[in-house]
Design a protein around this motif. Structure first.
Motif, PDB file in Angstrom:
ATOM      1  N   ASP A 318       0.827  -1.208   0.000  1.00 19.31           N
ATOM      2  CA  ASP A 318       0.000   0.000   0.000  1.00 19.31           C
ATOM      3  C   ASP A 318       0.860   1.256   0.000  1.00 19.31           C
ATOM      4  O   ASP A 318       1.974   1.275   0.537  1.00 19.31           O
ATOM      5  CB  ASP A 318      -0.916   0.023   1.221  1.00 19.31           C
ATOM      6  N   GLY A 319       0.298   2.317  -0.605  1.00 14.68           N
ATOM      7  CA  GLY A 319       0.943   3.625  -0.569  1.00 14.68           C
ATOM      8  C   GLY A 319       0.340   4.489   0.525  1.00 14.68           C
ATOM      9  O   GLY A 319      -0.635   4.109   1.182  1.00 14.68           O
ATOM     10  N   PRO A 320       0.914   5.678   0.733  1.00 17.56           N
ATOM     11  CA  PRO A 320       0.365   6.596   1.743  1.00 17.56           C
ATOM     12  C   PRO A 320      -1.079   6.980   1.407  1.00 17.56           C
ATOM     13  O   PRO A 320      -1.422   7.175   0.241  1.00 17.56           O
ATOM     14  CB  PRO A 320       1.290   7.819   1.654  1.00 17.56           C
ATOM     15  N   VAL A 341      -6.262   1.310  -0.787  1.00 24.13           N
ATOM     16  CA  VAL A 341      -5.477   0.162  -1.266  1.00 24.13           C
ATOM     17  C   VAL A 341      -5.195   0.225  -2.767  1.00 24.13           C
ATOM     18  O   VAL A 341      -4.925  -0.804  -3.396  1.00 24.13           O
ATOM     19  CB  VAL A 341      -6.197  -1.166  -0.911  1.00 24.13           C
ATOM     20  N   SER A 342      -5.215   1.392  -3.355  1.00 22.90           N
ATOM     21  CA  SER A 342      -4.990   1.498  -4.798  1.00 22.90           C
ATOM     22  C   SER A 342      -3.637   0.934  -5.213  1.00 22.90           C
ATOM     23  O   SER A 342      -3.515   0.262  -6.246  1.00 22.90           O
ATOM     24  CB  SER A 342      -5.097   2.960  -5.244  1.00 22.90           C
ATOM     25  N   ASP A 343      -2.609   1.201  -4.433  1.00 22.56           N
ATOM     26  CA  ASP A 343      -1.265   0.776  -4.834  1.00 22.56           C
ATOM     27  C   ASP A 343      -1.146  -0.740  -4.866  1.00 22.56           C
ATOM     28  O   ASP A 343      -0.476  -1.293  -5.755  1.00 22.56           O
ATOM     29  CB  ASP A 343      -0.235   1.385  -3.885  1.00 22.56           C
ATOM     30  N   ALA A 376      -6.157   7.424  -7.388  1.00 19.39           N
ATOM     31  CA  ALA A 376      -4.881   7.078  -8.019  1.00 19.39           C
ATOM     32  C   ALA A 376      -3.819   6.702  -6.983  1.00 19.39           C
ATOM     33  O   ALA A 376      -3.829   7.194  -5.851  1.00 19.39           O
ATOM     34  CB  ALA A 376      -4.398   8.250  -8.861  1.00 19.39           C
ATOM     35  N   PRO A 377      -2.868   5.843  -7.352  1.00 16.71           N
ATOM     36  CA  PRO A 377      -1.807   5.403  -6.427  1.00 16.71           C
ATOM     37  C   PRO A 377      -0.948   6.574  -5.952  1.00 16.71           C
ATOM     38  O   PRO A 377      -0.833   7.600  -6.621  1.00 16.71           O
ATOM     39  CB  PRO A 377      -0.983   4.431  -7.275  1.00 16.71           C
ATOM     40  N   THR A 378      -0.344   6.376  -4.823  1.00 15.16           N
ATOM     41  CA  THR A 378       0.482   7.436  -4.215  1.00 15.16           C
ATOM     42  C   THR A 378       1.936   7.021  -4.011  1.00 15.16           C
ATOM     43  O   THR A 378       2.748   7.829  -3.554  1.00 15.16           O
ATOM     44  CB  THR A 378      -0.108   7.843  -2.855  1.00 15.16           C
TER      45      THR A 378
END
Length: 655
Positions: A318-320, A341-343, A376-378
């Protein structure tokens, strides 16, 4: 003297313009109200070519009153001297260097000579109306009808077909090859909605005929696809198949793998290498690893549930969490408060793609951006164009506030920056029931934002077919698939133009409803956020709250003005009456809902009986005008109203 010189100059300019016009206009197909040409098919035409000739001939006849003969190439005889439109794989096209088989799927060429026009496309065997049949020549006919005759298709059926009248049709110079800008253009038909109360919907034969008319209409707007691929929630039966042997492939929640209770939905443990390997194995077993000229697709779309695996590996992916992750979700919405949980889902798609690419570099993994993996992912994860993601907002219904609208557009742009390809997969057109809920321009801005940022395909769920009450939104939905970079107001001008002398009044009518919809965003949101009704499923609980009785009067007055303006134009008059039917139907639906809504504990069958009978009689009277998909109306009402057993009878018998 100077004045005389300017006059000579003016005459010369006019003569030059007329000469250019004459040069641009070739031989006549129809002249002085008489046939002057022939439509030419190959000696053994396929189904697409035959249907293309039928569509071309019928529209020219509507424009001119003249029927152009259709001949197979080997039977031309004396007609060979006439102006010709060659369709498909004729020998003449081959001689001219035109071969549809060498074109990409769904692509066509329009090319003129002094006495002929060639419309040649990539055609395949199959039903011309089937989205998986490449029908390039048919698409070329539609393009020519729009360009040269000004034909527009506003809604299904003859009344919605606008063909300007003319006494002559000439072949103008043209040389263009056109390929659809999106490899899939799909709006789910909405003809499969079924109700436990069938009396609310179409009679049986009307339902069949409506579906047929709509299929023709959708093809005229070039719905189809040049690449075949399948996707959807991929793992719904996996617990039953693999849960006992491989529980580690499934979500870990509160220390337990798999569904939280028997029969419940579940997510996958998307970081698990064994899961990746099994997905690739199943793809391989179906021949996906075999090298072909086209792409090979893997369906890796998560189940219809938020991503919720709590294992350490998934959390490490996961990303921030962005500070605005929950800003546009209602506190009682299932996404609200869930982990971002995008990442992990971006990395899941990438892991599968990289594993499968070792066996076939043309593999493309299909996933969704959805629920709590929509934003979007972070983490800076980089994807690639072998990952195709369906942009499926689980909220963000129109009308949006300006800041919300920009937020959703930014999510698209930021997903595209990862390097993935995107297709638009919203549920927005399931909204609005039978009501004058118009969001045409905001939708167009959303669609065109995607088109500017790499949109490659669409899949809209679904076409509810409320043609006479949501006409401008639906028309833009159709036309933007054909010309995604067109000015929306120019497209709407075409729609309003179909009402002839009543165009200005009809524009004022739809502007009234669009203005009302956009200005009442807070009220609309409050009605649905308190879960009195669900946007896509139980809208009929609340239409009277969103459109109270006083909102209909101004709209009725505007259509009365339109009817007066159209009084001397039969087609325009009938089209205005079509809008009046939709408005009367919407008003009846709102009145009926106020008496039968399940949101009111005091609702009784008896209280709404007379109004429901009035509504159903209205539907029987007008159902064949195709003003609405009554099957969808019935589906929503079935879930929203307190109904008597009589409505469980077929529509043919009750009322």
């Amino acid at each position: 003297m100077a004045t005389f010189a300017r006059s000579l100059c003016g005459v010369a300019l006019v003569c030059a313009a007329l000469s250019a016009l004459a040069a641009d206009r070739g031989a006549f197909l129809v002249q002085d109200g008489r046939p002057a040409g022939v439509i030419v098919l190959p000696t053994q035409p396929n189904a697409v070519e035959r249907y293309a000739a039928q569509e071309l001939s019928e529209h020219i006849a509507k424009a001119t009153g003249v029927t152009i003969p259709v001949q197979n190439e080997n039977a031309l005889g004396g007609a060979a001297a006439a102006t010709r439109i060659y369709l498909g794989a004729t020998q003449a096209a081959q001689t001219a260097g035109l071969d549809g088989k060498k074109l990409p799927r769904e692509t066509f060429t329009l090319r003129s000579s002094e006495t002929a026009l060639f419309i040649v496309g990539r055609d395949e065997a199959g039903d011309p109306l089937d989205r998986d049949t490449s029908a390039g020549t048919l698409f070329g006919v539609y393009e020519w009808l729009e360009r040269e005759l000004g034909v527009r298709w506003l809604w299904p059926g003859d009344l919605g077909t606008v063909v300007p009248r003319t006494r002559e049709v000439a072949l103008r110079a043209i040389d263009a090859t056109v390929q659809p800008k999106l490899f899939q253009r799909h709006v789910r038909t909405g003809t499969g909605f079924t109700s436990g109360n069938p009396a609310l919907g179409f009679t049986k034969k009307a339902a069949e005929d409506y579906a047929a008319a709509q299929a023709v209409f959708l093809r005229r707007h070039r719905m189809g696809r040049s690449e075949k691929f399948s996707y959807g929630h991929a793992f719904t039966d996996w617990w039953e198949k693999y849960g006992r042997e491989h529980p580690e492939w499934f979500q870990l929640v509160n220390g337990k793998r798999g569904p939280e209770k028997p029969g419940a939905r579940f997510a996958m443990c998307v970081s698990n290498p064994g899961l990746h390997a099994q997905i690739v194995k199943l793809w391989r077993d179906k021949g996906g690893a075999e090298k072909t000229n086209g792409r090979s697709f893997i369906n890796a779309v998560e189940n219809d549930i938020v991503g919720q695996c709590e294992c350490d590996r998934c959390r490490a992916w996961d990303g921030p969490t962005p500070p605005d992750a929950m800003k546009y979700y209602a506190p009682n919405f299932k996404v609200y408060g869930s982990r971002f949980v995008s990442d992990r889902y971006a990395r899941f798609a990438l892991a599968i793609q990289q594993l499968a690419a070792k066996e076939n570099p043309n593999v493309t993994v299909v996933g969704y951006v959805y629920f709590n993996y929509f934003q979007a992912p972070t983490s800076g994860v980089k994807l690639n164009e072998h990952i195709l993601l369906g942009f499926c907002p689980s909220a963000g219904w129109y009308p949006r506030t300006d800041d919300e609208h920009e937020w959703y557009k930014r999510q698209w742009a930021d997903w595209r920056k990862t390097g993935a390809q995107l297709f638009f997969r919203p549920n927005y057109f399931l909204d609005a029931y039978s009501m004058p809920f118009v969001f045409a321009r905001q939708f167009a801005d959303d669609f065109q934002n995607g088109a500017r940022h790499g949109m490659v395909a669409t899949d809209f769920d679904s076409l509810t077919g409320q043609w006479s009450i949501q006409g401008t939104s639906l028309y833009l939905l159709m036309r933007l698939h054909v010309t995604p970079d067109a000015n929306p107001d120019a497209l709407l001008a075409d729609y309003f133009g179909g009402f002839g002398p009543a165009a200005a009044q009809v524009k004022a009518y739809f502007d009234y409803w669009e203005d009302y919809t956009m200005k009442h965003r807070r009220m609309i949101t409050e009605v649905f956020y308190d879960r009195v009704a669900i946007r896509w499923r139980t809208w009929a609980k609340a239409p009277h709250r969103i459109f109270p009785p006083e909102t209909f009067g101004p709209a009725e007055a505007l259509l009365a003005q339109a009817a007066a303006a159209a009084a001397t134009d039969r087609a325009a008059r009938e089209r205005v009456a079509f809008l009046q039917t939709g408005l009367a139907h919407a008003k009846l639906c709102a009145e009926t809902a106020s008496l039968l809504t399940l949101a009111d504990p005091a609702a009784t069958v008896e209280r709404g009986k007379d109004k429901l009978t009035e509504l159903l009689k209205f539907r029987r009277q007008h159902e064949r005008e195709w003003f609405a998909n009554l099957g969808h109306n019935a589906w929503v009402e079935d879930l929203s109203w307190k109904l008597a057993n009589e409505t469980k009878q077929p529509a043919d018998y009750y009322p």
